[in-house]
Design a protein around this motif. Structure first.
Motif, mmCIF file in Angstrom:
data_model
loop_
_atom_site.group_PDB
_atom_site.id
_atom_site.type_symbol
_atom_site.label_atom_id
_atom_site.label_comp_id
_atom_site.label_asym_id
_atom_site.label_seq_id
_atom_site.Cartn_x
_atom_site.Cartn_y
_atom_site.Cartn_z
ATOM 1 N N ILE A 1 -6.110 8.021 2.842
ATOM 2 C CA ILE A 1 -4.930 7.165 3.056
ATOM 3 C C ILE A 1 -3.659 7.897 2.628
ATOM 4 O O ILE A 1 -2.658 7.932 3.365
ATOM 5 C CB ILE A 1 -5.056 5.843 2.267
ATOM 6 C CG1 ILE A 1 -6.159 4.964 2.878
ATOM 7 C CG2 ILE A 1 -3.734 5.074 2.264
ATOM 8 C CD1 ILE A 1 -6.491 3.739 2.048
ATOM 9 N N GLN B 1 2.511 1.718 -3.280
ATOM 10 C CA GLN B 1 1.601 2.180 -4.322
ATOM 11 C C GLN B 1 1.244 3.664 -4.137
ATOM 12 O O GLN B 1 1.337 4.444 -5.072
ATOM 13 C CB GLN B 1 0.318 1.341 -4.304
ATOM 14 C CG GLN B 1 -0.589 1.614 -5.481
ATOM 15 C CD GLN B 1 -1.907 0.889 -5.369
ATOM 16 O OE1 GLN B 1 -2.577 0.924 -4.331
ATOM 17 N NE2 GLN B 1 -2.279 0.191 -6.434
ATOM 18 N N LEU C 1 -3.238 -5.551 -1.763
ATOM 19 C CA LEU C 1 -3.691 -4.165 -1.849
ATOM 20 C C LEU C 1 -5.195 -4.081 -1.585
ATOM 21 O O LEU C 1 -5.683 -3.198 -0.881
ATOM 22 C CB LEU C 1 -3.366 -3.590 -3.233
ATOM 23 C CG LEU C 1 -1.901 -3.209 -3.450
ATOM 24 C CD1 LEU C 1 -1.633 -2.964 -4.917
ATOM 25 C CD2 LEU C 1 -1.546 -1.986 -2.625
ATOM 26 N N LEU D 1 -0.653 8.670 5.025
ATOM 27 C CA LEU D 1 0.686 8.096 4.791
ATOM 28 C C LEU D 1 1.745 9.185 4.649
ATOM 29 O O LEU D 1 2.926 8.955 4.869
ATOM 30 C CB LEU D 1 0.673 7.247 3.514
ATOM 31 C CG LEU D 1 -0.038 5.905 3.584
ATOM 32 C CD1 LEU D 1 0.013 5.226 2.224
ATOM 33 C CD2 LEU D 1 0.600 5.001 4.638
ATOM 34 N N LEU E 1 0.835 -1.209 0.000
ATOM 35 C CA LEU E 1 0.000 0.000 0.000
ATOM 36 C C LEU E 1 0.870 1.259 0.000
ATOM 37 O O LEU E 1 0.631 2.205 -0.750
ATOM 38 C CB LEU E 1 -0.933 -0.015 1.219
ATOM 39 C CG LEU E 1 -1.984 1.102 1.271
ATOM 40 C CD1 LEU E 1 -3.011 0.931 0.161
ATOM 41 C CD2 LEU E 1 -2.676 1.155 2.632
ATOM 42 N N VAL E 2 1.895 1.248 0.852
ATOM 43 C CA VAL E 2 2.788 2.403 0.933
ATOM 44 C C VAL E 2 3.523 2.586 -0.396
ATOM 45 O O VAL E 2 3.654 3.704 -0.904
ATOM 46 C CB VAL E 2 3.790 2.237 2.086
ATOM 47 C CG1 VAL E 2 4.823 3.366 2.078
ATOM 48 C CG2 VAL E 2 3.069 2.203 3.418
ATOM 49 N N PHE F 1 -10.517 -1.753 -5.287
ATOM 50 C CA PHE F 1 -9.801 -1.639 -4.008
ATOM 51 C C PHE F 1 -8.296 -1.819 -4.192
ATOM 52 O O PHE F 1 -7.500 -1.228 -3.479
ATOM 53 C CB PHE F 1 -10.328 -2.674 -2.998
ATOM 54 C CG PHE F 1 -11.598 -2.265 -2.315
ATOM 55 C CD1 PHE F 1 -12.582 -1.589 -3.027
ATOM 56 C CD2 PHE F 1 -11.814 -2.556 -0.976
ATOM 57 C CE1 PHE F 1 -13.764 -1.211 -2.397
ATOM 58 C CE2 PHE F 1 -12.986 -2.161 -0.342
ATOM 59 C CZ PHE F 1 -13.977 -1.494 -1.050
ATOM 60 N N ALA F 2 -7.938 -2.661 -5.169
ATOM 61 C CA ALA F 2 -6.509 -2.903 -5.373
ATOM 62 C C ALA F 2 -5.837 -1.674 -5.958
ATOM 63 O O ALA F 2 -4.694 -1.365 -5.611
ATOM 64 C CB ALA F 2 -6.293 -4.111 -6.266
ATOM 65 N N ASP F 3 -6.526 -0.975 -6.852
ATOM 66 C CA ASP F 3 -5.914 0.202 -7.461
ATOM 67 C C ASP F 3 -6.979 1.193 -7.917
ATOM 68 O O ASP F 3 -7.381 1.199 -9.080
ATOM 69 C CB ASP F 3 -5.045 -0.234 -8.653
ATOM 70 C CG ASP F 3 -4.176 0.915 -9.142
ATOM 71 O OD1 ASP F 3 -4.287 2.024 -8.570
ATOM 72 O OD2 ASP F 3 -3.413 0.701 -10.092
#
Lengths: 171, 237
Positions: free
Chosen positions: B45, A123, A148, B49, A120-121, B11-13
């Motif tokens: 997110i 990406q 992911l 992050l 995740l980070v 959700f993946a991308d």
């Protein structure tokens, strides 16, 4: 020598932020993250001649940093899955709503299993594609995409579950 | 694309440009809503992050590298210096060993070698002679003197006899010059009274602390030479 120095400084300026953030989410400690970034760039300096493609610089540095991190575990085996809330330090006082939300979400992200958090980070912070992440982590692409998906799914569930609890930070 | 596939892909991308996903996003109001929610979550997110990077990290990274490579350079020059010093030391030591080690273990071998080595410089036909006074001048540093001429002295000078200061006298002989060495006693050269090889022979007599060596060709009456010398030489100590 001089051109090497210039290349190195450009590399540091362009990539130290992303690298620090990646390191931070890898180890959840600001100080350790800084040490990792320091070690990574020192190694990068020594091996700078082997970096031919400037576009690959970021993934190259991340690969060095992952190796450094692994080495840290060889030296000292402390269990990072024992996540402690106190290690997530909030340097600014949580004043705006955005920051409160960030703080809350950071705890959730830090609580994710590392195997979900790392892609995740990479990406979101690193801007890498699924293929690139798969190559860096030596996984196949489907595994990366599944992780992911699970990472976001867990964060979404957490968000849906505790909308009220977030209010307590307002006090 | 069914619902599960859609959710997994989204959700993946969420920012993927995949045409199939883009199409699926707009295929129903429910999916649009899910997609918008996911966009919002992804922004959150990203914001979460995006932790603060220490302000001075960049400067510190550059500083530390500069210091490290400076140290490395210093270490390199120090290594070079140390290497040069070691090489010089080794050369010095080996020269020392080669120059001053003793290749000969006894007086006979050295006397023969010395005689052969200098044979070309002396000829039996040499006309200029060295006087007794001049010879005794040189003998003085060996605490000795000769009372009279013992023959026709062609040459007399100090010589290095295997590293020791010695006096080298050359007399006219019967067919070849006769070499007389006055040499201090030494520990590393073994004494030998009579010696010879296929061309030359030699005799050594021991006086107090000195050896007198006579080397001549096979026809030379060395015993007679030694007797003459013994009768004429006087030591002051």
């Amino acid at each position: 020598m001089a051109t090497k120095q210039i290349r190195y400084e450009a590399l540091v300026k362009a990539l130290h932020g992303d690298l620090f953030r990646y390191a931070y989410w890898l180890c959840n400690e600001k100080q350790v993250a800084e040490d990792l970034v320091q070690e990574t760039f020192l190694r990068a300096w020594r091996a700078l001649d082997s970096l031919k493609d400037e576009k690959a610089a970021k993934s190259w540095l991340i690969t060095i940093l992952r190796r450094e991190n692994a080495r840290r575990f060889e030296r000292k085996r402390f269990d990072m899955s024992d996540y402690e809330e106190s290690t997530i330090t909030d340097t600014k006082s949580a004043s705006t709503e955005q920051e409160i939300e960030n703080h809350w979400l950071r705890e959730k992200i830090a609580a994710l299993p590392e195997e979900y958090r790392e892609p995740l980070v990479l990406q979101v912070v690193g801007g890498f594609s699924g293929e690139e992440i798969a190559a860096m982590l030596s996984l196949n692409k489907n595994t990366v995409m599944t992780r992911l998906f699970r990472a976001r799914n867990q964060l979404k569930d957490a968000l849906d579950e505790e909308p009220l609890k977030r209010g307590q930070y307002n006090g | 694309m069914d619902d599960l596939e859609f959710r997994r892909a989204l959700f993946a991308d969420p920012t993927s440009n995949d045409p199939a996903l883009q199409k699926a996003k707009n295929s129903s109001p429910a999916r649009q809503k899910v997609s918008q929610e996911m966009d919002k979550l992804d922004q959150q997110i990203a914001s979460a992050l995006n932790v603060d990077v220490p302000d001075d990290l960049c400067d510190r990274l550059i500083l530390r590298q500069t210091l490290a490579s400076h140290q490395q350079n210093k270490r390199k020059t120090r290594i070079h210096l140390a290497l040069a010093a070691s090489v010089a030391l080794v050369i010095g030591l080996s020269v020392n060993v080669l120059m001053f080690s003793n290749a000969y273990t006894n007086i006979a071998d050295y006397a023969l070698a010395h005689t052969y080595h200098e044979a070309d410089h002396f000829s039996n036909e040499e006309q200029t002679l060295v006087s007794l006074a001049s010879l005794n001048d040189k003998m003085a540093s060996f605490d000795g003197s000769f009372s009279q001429d013992m023959g026709e002295l062609l040459f007399a000078d100090y010589c290095r006899f295997d590293g020791m200061k010695s006096l080298h006298l050359v007399y006219r002989g019967l067919s070849q010059p006769v070499n007389v060495y006055i040499v201090p006693d030494s520990e590393h050269l073994q004494f030998s009274a009579n010696f010879s090889d296929k061309n030359l022979k030699g005799q050594t007599i021991k006086f107090n602390g000195k050896n007198i060596i006579v080397v001549g060709d096979k026809s030379e009456p060395l015993k007679q030479w030694q007797e003459t010398i013994s009768n004429n030489v006087q030591w002051s100590t």
